[in-house]
Design an enzyme around this catalytic site. Structure first.
Site, PDB file in Angstrom:
ATOM      1  CB  SER A 263      -0.897   0.027   1.243  1.00 28.12           C
ATOM      2  OG  SER A 263      -0.134   0.337   2.398  1.00 28.12           O
ATOM      3  CG  ASP A 264       1.402   5.843  -1.398  1.00 22.77           C
ATOM      4  OD1 ASP A 264       2.306   5.989  -0.544  1.00 22.77           O
ATOM      5  OD2 ASP A 264       1.277   6.599  -2.378  1.00 22.77           O
ATOM      6  CD1 TRP A 265       4.652   4.934   5.132  1.00 23.66           C
ATOM      7  CD2 TRP A 265       4.580   3.861   3.194  1.00 23.66           C
ATOM      8  NE1 TRP A 265       5.684   4.009   5.127  1.00 23.66           N
ATOM      9  CE2 TRP A 265       5.657   3.335   3.949  1.00 23.66           C
ATOM     10  CE3 TRP A 265       4.325   3.318   1.942  1.00 23.66           C
ATOM     11  CZ2 TRP A 265       6.485   2.313   3.475  1.00 23.66           C
ATOM     12  CZ3 TRP A 265       5.141   2.303   1.475  1.00 23.66           C
ATOM     13  CH2 TRP A 265       6.204   1.817   2.226  1.00 23.66           C
ATOM     14  N   GLY A 267      -2.740   4.350   2.802  1.00 24.15           N
ATOM     15  CA  GLY A 267      -3.698   4.217   1.712  1.00 24.15           C
ATOM     16  C   GLY A 267      -4.795   3.198   1.947  1.00 24.15           C
TER      17      GLY A 267
END
Length: 732
Positions: A263-265, A267
């Site tokens: 995941s993006d941080w 997200g």
């Protein structure tokens, strides 16, 4: 007492295995990875499986200490290793040995159109990641440049999916050969920073397949990328970090991706969607510096305790968890426990040399009236350098790609090293500090005084080198915000116009990851665009301006005359940045040069454009056949001659156009390029292979790629607007 018993039992088990000469397969570095994965998975408890699929720190996810399986250490890229961060909060840890080489931005790399340099880049940057004991490099990025205002375009590879795909593959292969995983980002449609956590992108099936997915697909199927970062935004109403159709359907099943989706941080926002939607490692949830660890721990992540409870209740099958854990183990064995992983090195001479080479070939000469460049110092004894970017560190700022460097050579330092006392300097304007989420207000009086001082010095100069453009401030080229408009900020247009009005030779040199307006272009002698050049910025720029290096970069994006020439602005706020978090890509496939070329809109500087200090003549292209059959191919050859007096490099571009189709198609699309080096008077023959795949479009009626029989045209070009020869052929 309990810990002692557990340790005794573990040691007894290990000694027993040793006595029987039965070393676990997962610890055997010579065993096939899939056997290691299967063996390790069979030995893990439920709690251990849950642990490895979410963070244990800002940039780390756990291994299995009981089994000797190492953790994964990640860090931001793709232009260099980010400074060491504190374990549990945003902020540098204050290390003194984490200064690195800043490599040029990915826009600069792409502007080289040189796949060999892409491989050089991937090797060098991954060596620094390896030396810092990082297993996953969060980069590179292949998000398409849909708008010139995107704050993160400098981290990506331009507006064309073919070019981006061809340039990213060598980078990935080279880096991963060293045992460092690339984490390709941001998957997908992360074409803006405005409302990035909430915006839902509405885009046609055809545009998805022709424009926004191909570079990612090429990175997976040809580059073999090991990890992928899903983006914040929504598509079809679902966040991409937990999107079943995207991550499971397209990425894993259709493309055969066998790695980890990260995941993006921050997200992730739903346990069920994240668990069933294809996410494998959750990073950055809750522990974002705004909430205390005592309130939310890593065990409170969506893929931690809440996921475990669903598994125990039988609401989600264990096979879902085992697939995620298998992917994580596969990544660990490819990186942290890879016996062929290199030790690496940091700030080596070879890395600075790679940085300089890439920077030199990425610089684009956009205008050069009456051969003002290269700089003839016999004519000019007083050289005035004007502009804040001559001295500003452009490795600082930008958000997650900010770098802590051992040293940077500024443009002013590079020019002084060549020209010494002939160089004088005036700042000209002030932009404030490199902030992530705010901008400094500069008093009008300060800007007025700086401009006045620059103009006064300019009156006494023989030639003016203006060094400005964008920087990595908030609302410039920076994560978490987009540019406010298409103009250069901080009064630069007025300053450049004032310098040009003095009727002296003016060379404008700009840095930045995006195109910009050039209302002063007719009044300056030369324009050079540099992107962000990294630690060797000053040396590379001075080498090009002086003629030690012949510029050979070409644009990976279109420079329009004005902002509204870009198609995304034709539909009001719904086209960009969205209304009520809904955004519509109504331009469809007509992004970048496809729009300008097909709609007959003249660009200021077209895609693929760049000048040289020499000239090149193209011969007539010839085809091996005038027909091509389904699943067949033909070859195109063209001779190119250096007709000037300097050695130089030319980028020969092949575009294909469909004369008549059942759907609207771009006039032509990039399908090949070659960068060749030629001595004065030398001729080389360039060969392209054309396949039926190059002739296809994505049919929304049939939901598949289609190549319709008929007449096609091959365009041999020096840019998207500069056609040097054509050749027609027929698909039967």
């Amino acid at each position: 007492m309990i810990k002692t018993i557990a340790l005794t039992a573990m040691l007894a088990g290990y000694i027993g295995l040793q006595a029987q000469n039965q070393k676990p397969v997962y610890l055997n570095p010579k065993a096939p990875i899939e056997e290691r994965v299967k063996d390790a998975l069979s030995r893990m408890t439920l709690r251990e499986k849950i642990a490895v699929i979410h963070a244990q720190g800002k940039f780390s996810s756990p291994g299995v200490p009981r089994l000797g399986i190492r953790q994964l250490n990640m860090d931001d890229g793709p232009h260099g290793v980010r400074a060491e961060n504190d374990w549990n909060r945003w902020g540098e840890a204050g290390w003194t040995n984490d200064s690195i080489v800043a490599f040029p931005s990915l826009t600069c790399l792409t502007a080289t159109w040189n796949t060999d340099l892409s491989a050089l880049y991937g090797n060098a940057v991954s060596e620094e990641f390896a030396f810092r004991n990082k297993h996953i490099m969060l980069g590179p990025g292949t998000t398409i440049a849909r708008t010139p205002l995107n704050g993160r375009s400098f981290e990506y590879m331009g507006e064309d999916p073919y070019l981006a795909g061809e340039m990213v593959v060598p980078y990935i292969r080279s880096a991963q050969q060293n045992g460092v995983a690339c984490c390709l980002k941001h998957f997908f449609l992360n074409n803006q920073e405005t409302d990035r956590f909430k915006v839902n992108v509405n885009v046609s099936e055809r545009a998805v397949n022709e424009i926004y997915l191909p570079a990612f697909k090429k990175a997976v199927q040809r580059g073999g990328v090991w990890t992928m970062m899903a983006s914040y935004n929504k598509w079809l109403g679902v966040h991409c970090c937990q999107h079943d159709s995207l991550l499971n359907g397209i990425l894993k099943r259709q493309w055969g991706f066998d790695g980890v989706v990260i995941s993006d941080w921050g997200g992730v926002n739903d346990t069920w969607q994240a668990a069933t939607g294809g996410l494998d490692i959750e990073m950055g949830s809750f522990t974002d510096g705004k909430l205390k660890e005592s309130e939310f721990t890593y065990n409170d992540y969506y893929l931690a305790r809440p996921f475990e409870q669903l598994l125990k209740a039988g609401k989600i099958p264990m096979s879902v968890l085992d697939d995620k854990v298998s992917r994580v183990l596969r990544t660990i064995f490819r990186t942290a426990m890879n016996p062929d992983r290199i030790i690496g090195n940091q700030c080596s001479e070879a890395h600075y040399d790679a940085c300089r080479q890439i920077a030199e070939e990425g610089i684009v000469l956009l205008k050069n009236t009456r051969n003002l460049l290269p700089l003839d110092t016999k004519k000019y004894s007083k050289i005035l350098v004007v502009g804040e970017n001559a001295t500003r560190s452009l490795t600082k700022g930008g958000g997650s790609s900010e770098l802590k460097t051992l040293y940077d050579i500024s443009p002013l330092e590079g020019l002084k090293a060549l020209y010494g006392d002939k160089i004088d300097y005036a700042q000209g304007y002030e932009s404030g500090g490199a902030h992530y989420d705010k901008i400094d207000t500069i008093p009008v009086a300060v800007q007025t005084q700086l401009r006045k001082e620059a103009l006064e010095k300019a009156r006494k100069a023989d030639i003016i080198l203006y060094i400005g453009g964008l920087n990595k401030n908030h609302l410039q080229d920076c994560e978490n915000g987009d540019r406010e408009d298409y103009n250069l900020s901080f009064g630069q247009n007025e300053l450049i116009a004032g310098l040009a009005a003095l009727k002296k030779p003016v060379v404008v040199i700009t840095f930045g990851g995006n195109p910009y307006a050039t209302p002063w272009i007719d009044n300056v002698g030369a324009l050079v665009h540099c992107w962000y050049l990294g630690s060797e910025s000053g040396t590379a720029l001075a080498n090009v301006l002086s003629g030690k290096v012949n510029p050979s970069g070409k644009l990976p994006v279109t420079f329009a005359v004005k902002q509204n020439d870009y198609p995304c602005f034709a539909y009001g706020a719904e086209g960009f940045p969205g209304v009520n978090y809904e955004e519509y890509y109504r331009e469809g496939i007509f992004v970048g040069y496809r729009h300008f070329d097909t709609r007959g809109i003249k660009a200021r500087f077209p895609f693929g454009y760049g000048q040289s200090y020499t000239t090149f003549k193209y011969g007539r292209p010839t085809l091996s056949s005038r027909t091509i059959t389904p699943n067949g191919h033909l070859t195109l050859t063209v001779a190119v001659t250096n007709t000037g007096k300097r050695a130089g490099k030319e980028i020969v571009q092949l575009y294909i156009g469909d004369d008549k189709a059942s759907v609207e198609r771009p006039r032509k699309e990039l399908k090949g390029f070659r960068k060749i080096a030629l001595m004065p008077g030398e001729t080389r023959t360039v060969t392209f292979d054309i396949t039926t795949e190059d002739l296809q479009f994505f049919s929304e009626k049939e939901h598949r790629w289609v190549a319709e029989p008929g007449t096609f045209k091959a365009y041999v070009c020096a840019s998207s607007e500069d056609v040097r020869g054509t050749a027609a052929f027929e698909l039967r």
